[in-house]
Design an enzyme around this catalytic site. Structure first.
Site, PDB file in Angstrom:
ATOM      1  N   ASP A  99      -3.336   4.501  -2.302  1.00 57.19           N
ATOM      2  CA  ASP A  99      -4.265   4.826  -1.612  1.00 57.19           C
ATOM      3  C   ASP A  99      -4.645   6.429  -2.078  1.00 57.19           C
ATOM      4  O   ASP A  99      -3.874   7.125  -2.353  1.00 57.19           O
ATOM      5  CB  ASP A  99      -3.857   4.976  -0.316  1.00 57.19           C
ATOM      6  CG  ASP A  99      -5.061   5.473   0.808  1.00 57.19           C
ATOM      7  OD1 ASP A  99      -5.904   4.613   1.424  1.00 57.19           O
ATOM      8  OD2 ASP A  99      -5.147   6.790   0.924  1.00 57.19           O
ATOM      9  N   GLU A 157       0.973  -1.068   0.003  1.00 55.42           N
ATOM     10  CA  GLU A 157       0.170   0.135  -0.017  1.00 55.42           C
ATOM     11  C   GLU A 157       0.919   1.099   0.085  1.00 55.42           C
ATOM     12  O   GLU A 157       1.692   1.207   0.895  1.00 55.42           O
ATOM     13  CB  GLU A 157      -0.971   0.050   1.147  1.00 55.42           C
ATOM     14  CG  GLU A 157      -1.707   1.197   1.434  1.00 55.42           C
ATOM     15  CD  GLU A 157      -2.706   1.137   2.473  1.00 55.42           C
ATOM     16  OE1 GLU A 157      -3.602   1.813   2.510  1.00 55.42           O
ATOM     17  OE2 GLU A 157      -2.606   0.611   3.358  1.00 55.42           O
ATOM     18  N   HIS A 177      -7.206   1.707  -3.347  1.00 56.80           N
ATOM     19  CA  HIS A 177      -7.844   2.197  -1.934  1.00 56.80           C
ATOM     20  C   HIS A 177      -8.562   3.572  -2.526  1.00 56.80           C
ATOM     21  O   HIS A 177      -7.704   4.528  -2.797  1.00 56.80           O
ATOM     22  CB  HIS A 177      -6.837   2.267  -0.874  1.00 56.80           C
ATOM     23  CG  HIS A 177      -6.900   0.841  -0.418  1.00 56.80           C
ATOM     24  ND1 HIS A 177      -5.792   0.775   0.650  1.00 56.80           N
ATOM     25  CD2 HIS A 177      -7.487  -0.248  -0.297  1.00 56.80           C
ATOM     26  CE1 HIS A 177      -5.819  -0.425   1.047  1.00 56.80           C
ATOM     27  NE2 HIS A 177      -6.585  -1.229   0.258  1.00 56.80           N
ATOM     28  N   HIS A 214       0.547   4.560   1.124  1.00 55.61           N
ATOM     29  CA  HIS A 214      -0.243   5.466   1.909  1.00 55.61           C
ATOM     30  C   HIS A 214       0.671   6.540   2.153  1.00 55.61           C
ATOM     31  O   HIS A 214       1.640   6.387   2.631  1.00 55.61           O
ATOM     32  CB  HIS A 214      -0.864   4.664   3.007  1.00 55.61           C
ATOM     33  CG  HIS A 214      -1.643   5.369   4.175  1.00 55.61           C
ATOM     34  ND1 HIS A 214      -1.549   6.254   4.927  1.00 55.61           N
ATOM     35  CD2 HIS A 214      -2.985   5.059   4.249  1.00 55.61           C
ATOM     36  CE1 HIS A 214      -2.577   6.804   5.386  1.00 55.61           C
ATOM     37  NE2 HIS A 214      -3.550   5.754   5.198  1.00 55.61           N
ATOM     38  N   GLU A 273     -13.263   3.966   0.432  1.00 55.09           N
ATOM     39  CA  GLU A 273     -12.531   3.789   1.768  1.00 55.09           C
ATOM     40  C   GLU A 273     -12.792   4.967   2.525  1.00 55.09           C
ATOM     41  O   GLU A 273     -12.052   6.206   2.521  1.00 55.09           O
ATOM     42  CB  GLU A 273     -11.002   3.448   1.840  1.00 55.09           C
ATOM     43  CG  GLU A 273     -10.598   3.035   3.258  1.00 55.09           C
ATOM     44  CD  GLU A 273      -9.138   2.814   3.198  1.00 55.09           C
ATOM     45  OE1 GLU A 273      -8.638   1.744   3.442  1.00 55.09           O
ATOM     46  OE2 GLU A 273      -8.362   3.718   2.923  1.00 55.09           O
TER      47      GLU A 273
END
Length: 329
Positions: A171, A139, A256, A141, A291
């Site tokens: 993300d 991920e 995401h 992020h 999300e």
């Protein structure tokens, strides 16, 4: 190009779930109403974590059948700081991670979200991924961005192994255009002055790193509310350009769809029109998990999340993406 495949991360319903308004069964039923693509977060939704019990497997697979769900991505965790007196060794981190991969496979998830701490053991995880027939994705992020040094090191590993078993999961928080109103409200709750709020937001818009921002603010101490709030901003809102995805889309295994609010049909702080255009332009074929984070972690006074229905917000997020998708096609 076929339509983007839209699902939901059950993290979107954290407020109602953690306050016992909605049960896990409720969350799974709502995922079915939203189209069926479902992502779970291991330690949040799975009893017995990091192991999958027979009971949880039966409950989850029953919900998949009853609600027409498609498992999309399993959110694993790699926490090397579990012990109070020392970090986990690499062997211990492996022992913590492997059961999560095996559990994800038992539940029918084709993709497992990894955190960057697993970079040091990826050579030992890939054979397991082969055996389990799953794909691993790091991920990206915030504070990581597409251009950050840590992301580059992860991408170098992805290129080194050059296997369909390993990729990245951007993300959408890395594609921010502004800091959310709720996060600015949190600064005021913490007692941060309007002048300091203005200076922090200016430093963020100027794409300064957090250390530079601290220097501009006179190096507030570690316990200062200014430090707390600035850290929240830099750990939540990134400044990547969605057009940068063009160069790495072949390594993207999941997305995401982070969002903080929907106002008049749009997400005011994330560059979703540009992000969706990039996914359409590059013929992305994976899933996008909505999300919703809303006011998560910004205090009781944030209020905004408690007053809004997370299910309706996710549904609105899906409608927004479909609108941008039509515009881009």
């Amino acid at each position: 190009m076929a339509e983007l495949r839209l699902g939901v991360s059950l993290h979107s319903f954290a407020h109602e779930y953690c306050s016992y308004v909605w049960s896990l069964e409720d969350l799974l039923a709502m995922a079915g109403q939203l189209g069926g693509g479902v992502e779970i977060v291991g330690p949040s939704h799975q009893r017995g974590f990091p192991y999958v019990t027979d009971e949880f497997e039966a409950v989850f697979r029953s919900a998949v059948d009853r609600h027409g769900l498609t498992p999309t991505s399993y959110g694993s965790y790699a926490d090397p700081f579990l012990l109070p007196h020392r970090d986990l060794t690499l062997d211990e981190l492996l022992e913590y991670t492997i059961p999560q991969l095996r559990g994800a496979a038992r539940l029918g998830f084709p993709v497992v979200r990894l955190q960057h701490y697993t970079a040091s053991i990826i050579d030992r995880l890939l054979p397991e991924a082969d055996d389990l027939d799953i794909v691993l994705g790091w991920e990206l992020h915030v504070p990581m961005t597409l251009a950050s040094d840590r992301t580059r090191r992860l991408l170098d590993l992805v290129e080194k192994y050059d296997t369909p078993r390993l990729g990245i999961i951007p993300d959408a928080g890395i594609f921010a255009r502004s800091v959310s109103v709720a996060h600015v409200r949190r600064a005021r709750e913490l007692g941060v002055s309007e002048d300091v709020i203005r200076r922090v937001l200016a430093a963020w818009r100027d794409d300064r790193d957090l250390d530079e921002a601290h220097q501009l603010l006179g190096n507030p101490g570690p316990t200062s509310p200014v430090t707390t709030w600035a850290g929240l901003v830099w750990d939540t809102f990134g400044r990547s350009d969605p057009a940068e995805l063009d160069a790495v889309i072949h390594r993207v295994v999941h997305v995401h769809g982070k969002f903080f609010d929907i106002v008049d049909g749009d997400e005011p702080d994330i560059r979703y029109r540009d992000l969706v255009a990039a996914l359409v332009r590059t013929d992305y074929t994976g899933w996008v998990s909505s999300e919703y984070e809303g006011a998560v972690g910004i205090g009781e006074g944030g209020g905004a999340r408690a007053q809004r229905d997370s299910f309706e917000l996710v549904a609105a997020h899906h409608r927004m993406i479909r609108r941008y998708e039509r515009d881009a096609s």
